[in-house]
Write an enzyme that holds these catalytic residues in place. Structure first.
Site, PDB file in Angstrom:
ATOM      1  N   LYS A 219      72.436  51.275  25.263  1.00 35.44           N
ATOM      2  CA  LYS A 219      73.564  50.569  25.876  1.00 35.44           C
ATOM      3  C   LYS A 219      73.482  49.075  25.526  1.00 35.44           C
ATOM      4  O   LYS A 219      74.444  48.470  25.093  1.00 35.44           O
ATOM      5  CB  LYS A 219      73.532  50.778  27.391  1.00 35.44           C
ATOM      6  CG  LYS A 219      74.658  50.071  28.105  1.00 35.44           C
ATOM      7  CD  LYS A 219      74.683  50.382  29.591  1.00 35.44           C
ATOM      8  CE  LYS A 219      75.686  49.480  30.284  1.00 35.44           C
ATOM      9  NZ  LYS A 219      75.778  49.693  31.719  1.00 35.44           N
ATOM     10  N   GLU A 225      61.558  49.584  23.141  1.00 40.61           N
ATOM     11  CA  GLU A 225      61.122  50.860  22.586  1.00 40.61           C
ATOM     12  C   GLU A 225      62.103  51.357  21.522  1.00 40.61           C
ATOM     13  O   GLU A 225      61.714  51.774  20.432  1.00 40.61           O
ATOM     14  CB  GLU A 225      61.032  51.925  23.697  1.00 40.61           C
ATOM     15  CG  GLU A 225      59.928  51.707  24.712  1.00 40.61           C
ATOM     16  CD  GLU A 225      60.367  50.843  25.891  1.00 40.61           C
ATOM     17  OE1 GLU A 225      61.342  50.064  25.750  1.00 40.61           O
ATOM     18  OE2 GLU A 225      59.725  50.952  26.950  1.00 40.61           O
ATOM     19  N   GLY A 280      73.405  53.559  32.337  1.00 41.55           N
ATOM     20  CA  GLY A 280      72.609  54.330  31.372  1.00 41.55           C
ATOM     21  C   GLY A 280      72.361  55.762  31.820  1.00 41.55           C
ATOM     22  O   GLY A 280      72.530  56.712  31.060  1.00 41.55           O
ATOM     23  N   ARG A 281      71.978  55.937  33.084  1.00 38.34           N
ATOM     24  CA  ARG A 281      71.635  57.288  33.555  1.00 38.34           C
ATOM     25  C   ARG A 281      72.875  58.120  33.875  1.00 38.34           C
ATOM     26  O   ARG A 281      72.762  59.256  34.316  1.00 38.34           O
ATOM     27  CB  ARG A 281      70.686  57.203  34.754  1.00 38.34           C
ATOM     28  CG  ARG A 281      71.155  56.303  35.881  1.00 38.34           C
ATOM     29  CD  ARG A 281      70.039  56.023  36.875  1.00 38.34           C
ATOM     30  NE  ARG A 281      70.454  55.102  37.934  1.00 38.34           N
ATOM     31  CZ  ARG A 281      70.387  53.783  37.843  1.00 38.34           C
ATOM     32  NH1 ARG A 281      69.937  53.215  36.736  1.00 38.34           N
ATOM     33  NH2 ARG A 281      70.755  53.025  38.851  1.00 38.34           N
ATOM     34  N   GLU A 366      65.756  56.376  39.682  1.00 34.89           N
ATOM     35  CA  GLU A 366      66.177  55.030  39.262  1.00 34.89           C
ATOM     36  C   GLU A 366      67.377  54.600  40.117  1.00 34.89           C
ATOM     37  O   GLU A 366      67.572  53.424  40.394  1.00 34.89           O
ATOM     38  CB  GLU A 366      66.526  55.004  37.768  1.00 34.89           C
ATOM     39  CG  GLU A 366      66.470  53.610  37.176  1.00 34.89           C
ATOM     40  CD  GLU A 366      66.604  53.553  35.662  1.00 34.89           C
ATOM     41  OE1 GLU A 366      67.723  53.756  35.164  1.00 34.89           O
ATOM     42  OE2 GLU A 366      65.605  53.307  34.971  1.00 34.89           O
ATOM     43  N   LYS A 517      58.518  45.079  32.291  1.00 35.89           N
ATOM     44  CA  LYS A 517      58.976  44.714  30.942  1.00 35.89           C
ATOM     45  C   LYS A 517      58.523  43.302  30.601  1.00 35.89           C
ATOM     46  O   LYS A 517      58.035  43.036  29.509  1.00 35.89           O
ATOM     47  CB  LYS A 517      60.511  44.754  30.871  1.00 35.89           C
ATOM     48  CG  LYS A 517      61.119  46.133  30.768  1.00 35.89           C
ATOM     49  CD  LYS A 517      62.624  45.995  30.544  1.00 35.89           C
ATOM     50  CE  LYS A 517      63.357  47.301  30.760  1.00 35.89           C
ATOM     51  NZ  LYS A 517      64.808  47.161  30.745  1.00 35.89           N
TER      52      LYS A 517
HETATM   53  O1  F6P Z   1      64.656  50.191  31.736  1.00 40.54           O
HETATM   54  C1  F6P Z   1      65.530  51.053  32.358  1.00 40.54           C
HETATM   55  C2  F6P Z   1      66.794  51.192  31.563  1.00 40.54           C
HETATM   56  O2  F6P Z   1      67.542  50.042  31.675  1.00 40.54           O
HETATM   57  C3  F6P Z   1      67.583  52.413  31.989  1.00 40.54           C
HETATM   58  O3  F6P Z   1      68.386  52.176  33.068  1.00 40.54           O
HETATM   59  C4  F6P Z   1      68.311  52.749  30.740  1.00 40.54           C
HETATM   60  O4  F6P Z   1      68.803  54.064  30.757  1.00 40.54           O
HETATM   61  C5  F6P Z   1      67.227  52.537  29.722  1.00 40.54           C
HETATM   62  O5  F6P Z   1      66.528  51.402  30.189  1.00 40.54           O
HETATM   63  C6  F6P Z   1      67.666  52.327  28.307  1.00 40.54           C
HETATM   64  O6  F6P Z   1      68.514  51.240  28.172  1.00 40.54           O
HETATM   65  P1  F6P Z   1      69.394  51.045  26.888  1.00 40.54           P
HETATM   66  O7  F6P Z   1      70.330  52.192  26.768  1.00 40.54           O
HETATM   67  O8  F6P Z   1      70.097  49.739  27.074  1.00 40.54           O
HETATM   68  O9  F6P Z   1      68.464  51.000  25.711  1.00 40.54           O
END
Ligand code: F6P
Length: 556
Positions: A219, A225, A280-281, A366, A517
């Protein structure tokens, strides 16, 4: 959605739910019926199994094995109304900024709204945009699936690797596994999420880069990662294919952040967008589901969206008495806050749902792992229980012992389907017989008298007795179809929202992931530079880092 938060979404100072008379009425009610065994409840109401049920969007919910009476349910509904649940449901569906700490709407329902429905965000109908992205996704998936889209060297795409984490991984991998039966078997799908290099290395070790498409899902497009793995993928691809132009044929991005996608080197033609009002979720049915659509095809994907939408409509329109997400959410409140159950086991009797508990963990924990209310007051009741689980029957030979005879109360959600996707002799009947047997054993147990009557030696009677009185829900559907999966996910999404409304917390932010983080960023600079003079952590972290450095680079 307007620039100013509308009145119903504002952080108005609300009393803690535990201070409401309806909460106290539930406590008193618990004092009266909390000691009642499910055996008594069924004896009092022999037809419970047909009365404490509800049905919608192809899902049947039997909650008769919950430790509730009509009065409990009525008191829970009164609490829901006092906490403003009906208004909050409307606020969510109208696109109000109910995610108050991030000042955003939580409009996942717009992702599955059919053409013709109007949902306004900042005065603009977002449904046409949603469908424009879906149509682009469908056109792209058709090209990949038909072989019209080839890799840089002209080879057909045979492998799809989704790179993402959290909601950008768990939804896609869960949906792929759940709908594998409907997927193209001549395409290989893999999911890389962990920053541990092993995840990527194992995913690509037997693949030909010339036949591999990477779907980079993020997102924000800033997640450590995902970006690290995306760069590893790019290096791997370019090492094999030689030319920078290969990126255009082997990488697509799904994100809300066009600038970062471009910076990575993916052209906007190869980007599928979504919006800040999709958490995201809550994003597996947005473009984040591109890998799902590549696997099952646009038609099945649309059927899944229809399942989500059917549950949305039900949630928005059905009275609380027979509203599945409201019932599931309120029963969770009862079990957690009044019966004191700290966890919920989710037990799908369906092998294809093997990643469903992991998916639910992010969705539920979450969302509802929060310790302050919308207006920042510390709660004095427990919020978000721990969700966990494994597919039946595997769990039965692992942790069910503790559910049956341990000292903690663990409410269970059993999920099963009447028609197997892989009929094999009588195996489906055996599977479902196990599901029904577990719910029955948990509820009714086996008394010492019953054990004694089997000529059990006296010393063993306590060991072989089952107290029972363990509550469970059973969710049944005809078959695991894309539609059923959509309905099931939406059921849990909305049930999480219901719980959040009662607890008066923000179910759509996730500030709790930030501290780790930030500390990891600082630690990585320290552990990768042997010259860092002073470590300024606590003595434990300092010693661990020093030890790591020594063993990581012997001799320095
Ligand atoms: O660190 C948690 C989070 O923000 C989640 O809410 C989200 O689904 C995930 O990291 C990944 O985020 P992104 O889609 O921005 O990489």
């Amino acid at each position: 959605m307007s620039a100013e938060p509308p009145p119903s979404a504002r952080c108005e100072k609300a009393p803690l739910p535990s201070a409401r008379p309806q909460w106290q009425a539930l406590q008193q009610h618990f004092g009266r019926i909390g000691g009642k065994h499910l055996r008594e409840l069924f004896a009092d109401e022999p037809a419970r199994g047909e009365q404490y049920v509800a049905e919608a969007a192809g899902l049947y919910l039997d909650y008769s094995k919950q430790r509730v009476t009509d009065e409990t349910l009525s008191l829970l509904r009164q609490l829901a109304v006092a906490c403003g649940l009906p208004a909050r449901i409307e606020a969510m569906f109208r696109g109000e900024r109910i995610n108050v700490t991030e000042h955003r709407a939580a409009l996942q329902a717009a992702l599955r709204a059919p053409t013709g429905e109007r949902i306004l965000v900042d005065g603009k109908d977002v449904v046409p945009e949603v469908h424009a992205v879906l149509d682009r996704m469908a056109a792209f998936c058709d090209r990949v699936r038909s072989g019209a889209w080839t890799g840089h060297s002209g080879k057909r795409i045979r492998n799809v690797i989704n790179i993402g984490i959290g909601g950008s991984d768990l939804g896609p991998v869960m949906a792929f596994e759940a709908l594998r039966h409907y997927s193209r078997r001549d395409l290989v799908f893999r999911f890389v999420s962990n920053v541990d290099g092993t995840d990527f290395a194992e995913a690509v070790r037997d693949l030909d880069a010339a036949e591999t498409l990477f779907v980079i899902c993020s997102k924000t497009f800033t997640t450590q990662e995902t970006l690290t793995n995306a760069h590893a993928a790019r290096d791997w691809c370019l090492r094999a294919l030689g030319e920078e132009q290969a990126v255009a044929k082997h990488f697509v991005a799904v994100s809300t952040n066009t600038a970062e996608v471009k910076k990575f080197g993916i052209a906007t033609d190869n980007m599928f967008g979504f919006w800040d009002w999709v958490g995201g979720r809550y994003s597996m049915d947005s473009a984040i589901g591109l890998s799902t659509m590549l696997a099952i095809g646009p038609e099945h994907f649309r059927a899944m969206l229809a399942g989500f939408h059917a549950m949305d409509e039900h949630f928005r329109g059905a009275p609380l008495e027979r509203n599945l997400p409201a019932l599931l959410g309120l029963l969770a409140i009862w079990n957690s806050n009044f019966l004191g159950a700290p966890t919920v086991a989710v037990l799908p009797y369906e092998q294809y749902l093997k990643r469903f508990p992991a998916y639910l963990q992010q969705l539920t924990m979450e969302s509802n792992g929060k310790h302050v209310t919308l207006d920042g007051a510390r709660v004095d009741y427990s919020t978000g229980p721990i969700y966990w689980g494994e597919p039946g029957t595997n769990g039965q030979h692992s942790f069910y012992q503790l559910i049956h005879q341990g000292t903690q109360l663990i409410p269970c959600d059993f999920i099963g389907f009447c028609q197997p996707l892989n009929p094999l002799g009588e195996q489906h009947d055996l599977l479902m017989a196990n599901l029904f047997a577990q719910g029955e054993a948990l509820a009714f147990g086996k008394t010492a008298g019953e054990v004694r009557a089997e000529d059990t030696p006296a010393a063993l009677v306590p060991h072989r007795s089952f107290e029972g009185n363990r509550p469970s829900n059973t969710i049944l559907a005809e078959q695991l179809t894309p539609h059923a999966l959509g309905a099931l996910v939406a059921l849990y999404e909305h049930s999480v929202f219901v719980q959040g409304v009662i607890w008066n917390i923000d179910s759509f932010d996730q500030w709790g992931v930030e501290l780790g983080k930030a500390l990891a960023k600082r630690a990585v600079a320290e552990i990768t530079s042997p010259d860092t003079p002073e470590l300024g952590h606590d003595s434990s972290t300092n010693a661990l880092i020093r030890r790591y450095r020594r063993l990581r680079q012997p001799g320095t």
